[in-house]
Scaffold this motif. Sequence first.
Motif, PDB file in Angstrom:
ATOM      1  N   VAL A   8      53.409 -20.832 -22.755  1.00 39.88           N
ATOM      2  CA  VAL A   8      53.223 -19.436 -22.374  1.00 39.88           C
ATOM      3  C   VAL A   8      51.741 -19.098 -22.461  1.00 39.88           C
ATOM      4  N   PRO A   9      51.172 -18.574 -21.393  1.00 40.78           N
ATOM      5  CA  PRO A   9      49.741 -18.228 -21.412  1.00 40.78           C
ATOM      6  C   PRO A   9      49.461 -17.130 -22.439  1.00 40.78           C
ATOM      7  N   VAL A  10      48.304 -17.209 -23.061  1.00 44.12           N
ATOM      8  CA  VAL A  10      47.919 -16.183 -24.027  1.00 44.12           C
ATOM      9  C   VAL A  10      46.765 -15.329 -23.514  1.00 44.12           C
ATOM     10  N   THR A  11      46.217 -15.684 -22.357  1.00 46.28           N
ATOM     11  CA  THR A  11      45.190 -14.849 -21.726  1.00 46.28           C
ATOM     12  C   THR A  11      45.551 -14.669 -20.259  1.00 46.28           C
ATOM     13  N   LEU A  12      45.003 -13.636 -19.670  1.00 45.95           N
ATOM     14  CA  LEU A  12      45.248 -13.390 -18.255  1.00 45.95           C
ATOM     15  C   LEU A  12      44.705 -14.542 -17.411  1.00 45.95           C
ATOM     16  N   GLU A  13      43.566 -15.066 -17.797  1.00 52.12           N
ATOM     17  CA  GLU A  13      43.004 -16.205 -17.059  1.00 52.12           C
ATOM     18  C   GLU A  13      43.950 -17.400 -17.094  1.00 52.12           C
ATOM     19  N   GLU A  14      44.540 -17.682 -18.249  1.00 52.52           N
ATOM     20  CA  GLU A  14      45.503 -18.784 -18.349  1.00 52.52           C
ATOM     21  C   GLU A  14      46.729 -18.527 -17.479  1.00 52.52           C
ATOM     22  N   ALA A  15      47.158 -17.269 -17.422  1.00 55.42           N
ATOM     23  CA  ALA A  15      48.309 -16.922 -16.574  1.00 55.42           C
ATOM     24  C   ALA A  15      47.974 -17.196 -15.109  1.00 55.42           C
ATOM     25  N   GLN A  46      54.654 -10.875 -19.824  1.00 59.57           N
ATOM     26  CA  GLN A  46      54.559 -11.512 -21.144  1.00 59.57           C
ATOM     27  C   GLN A  46      53.112 -11.616 -21.586  1.00 59.57           C
ATOM     28  N   THR A  47      52.232 -11.956 -20.663  1.00 52.97           N
ATOM     29  CA  THR A  47      50.813 -12.093 -20.985  1.00 52.97           C
ATOM     30  C   THR A  47      50.227 -10.752 -21.399  1.00 52.97           C
ATOM     31  N   SER A  48      50.673  -9.673 -20.777  1.00 53.63           N
ATOM     32  CA  SER A  48      50.148  -8.346 -21.117  1.00 53.63           C
ATOM     33  C   SER A  48      50.418  -7.987 -22.575  1.00 53.63           C
ATOM     34  N   GLU A  49      51.460  -8.570 -23.139  1.00 51.91           N
ATOM     35  CA  GLU A  49      51.807  -8.274 -24.527  1.00 51.91           C
ATOM     36  C   GLU A  49      50.927  -9.006 -25.526  1.00 51.91           C
ATOM     37  N   VAL A  50      50.321 -10.114 -25.117  1.00 55.40           N
ATOM     38  CA  VAL A  50      49.500 -10.883 -26.062  1.00 55.40           C
ATOM     39  C   VAL A  50      48.009 -10.798 -25.773  1.00 55.40           C
ATOM     40  N   ASP A  51      47.632 -10.526 -24.537  1.00 54.95           N
ATOM     41  CA  ASP A  51      46.213 -10.397 -24.186  1.00 54.95           C
ATOM     42  C   ASP A  51      45.889  -8.909 -24.086  1.00 54.95           C
ATOM     43  N   ARG A  53      43.163  -7.277 -24.435  1.00 54.94           N
ATOM     44  CA  ARG A  53      41.957  -6.909 -23.679  1.00 54.94           C
ATOM     45  C   ARG A  53      42.258  -6.718 -22.204  1.00 54.94           C
ATOM     46  N   HIS A  54      43.289  -7.403 -21.716  1.00 45.58           N
ATOM     47  CA  HIS A  54      43.636  -7.335 -20.299  1.00 45.58           C
ATOM     48  C   HIS A  54      45.052  -6.803 -20.092  1.00 45.58           C
ATOM     49  N   HIS A  55      45.513  -6.010 -21.043  1.00 45.02           N
ATOM     50  CA  HIS A  55      46.888  -5.494 -21.022  1.00 45.02           C
ATOM     51  C   HIS A  55      47.218  -4.809 -19.698  1.00 45.02           C
ATOM     52  N   TYR A  56      46.426  -3.826 -19.326  1.00 42.72           N
ATOM     53  CA  TYR A  56      46.736  -3.044 -18.129  1.00 42.72           C
ATOM     54  C   TYR A  56      46.511  -3.841 -16.848  1.00 42.72           C
ATOM     55  N   GLU A  57      45.529  -4.704 -16.850  1.00 41.62           N
ATOM     56  CA  GLU A  57      45.287  -5.547 -15.677  1.00 41.62           C
ATOM     57  C   GLU A  57      46.472  -6.499 -15.457  1.00 41.62           C
ATOM     58  N   ALA A  58      46.987  -7.066 -16.548  1.00 43.84           N
ATOM     59  CA  ALA A  58      48.137  -7.969 -16.438  1.00 43.84           C
ATOM     60  C   ALA A  58      49.372  -7.208 -15.953  1.00 43.84           C
ATOM     61  N   LEU A  59      49.543  -5.976 -16.422  1.00 49.36           N
ATOM     62  CA  LEU A  59      50.671  -5.172 -15.949  1.00 49.36           C
ATOM     63  C   LEU A  59      50.526  -4.846 -14.463  1.00 49.36           C
ATOM     64  N   GLN A  60      49.302  -4.598 -14.027  1.00 49.64           N
ATOM     65  CA  GLN A  60      49.060  -4.360 -12.606  1.00 49.64           C
ATOM     66  C   GLN A  60      49.414  -5.605 -11.789  1.00 49.64           C
TER      67      GLN A  60
END
Length: 85
Positions: A8-15, A46-51, A53-60
């Motif tokens: 499971v990715p832990v950063t948006l970049e990894e996702a 899932q990534t938005s919950e752990v990263d 710094r990029h929570h809203y970007e991941a949700l977008q």
Amino acid sequence: MSRGRCAVPVTLEEAHDLLWRQRPAQDASPGDWAAFHRHSASVYTQTSEVDQRHHYEALQCAGLEIRKAEDIERATRGEESPRPE
């Protein structure tokens, strides 16, 4: 993924990187693409919950992927998109 044992990715970049590698072939069926976009939405959520710094970007990103899946599914049913192009 940065821990080496977790898929499971832990950063948006990894996702982004993970999903890029999982993309179906360009000529894959619409069903395969819709499933990929739904999977991508789940990964981004899932990534938005752990990263944080990029929570809203991941949700977008998750929202965009859901819209892509819905557009493909609507097109395969012969329906028009409710959104203007």
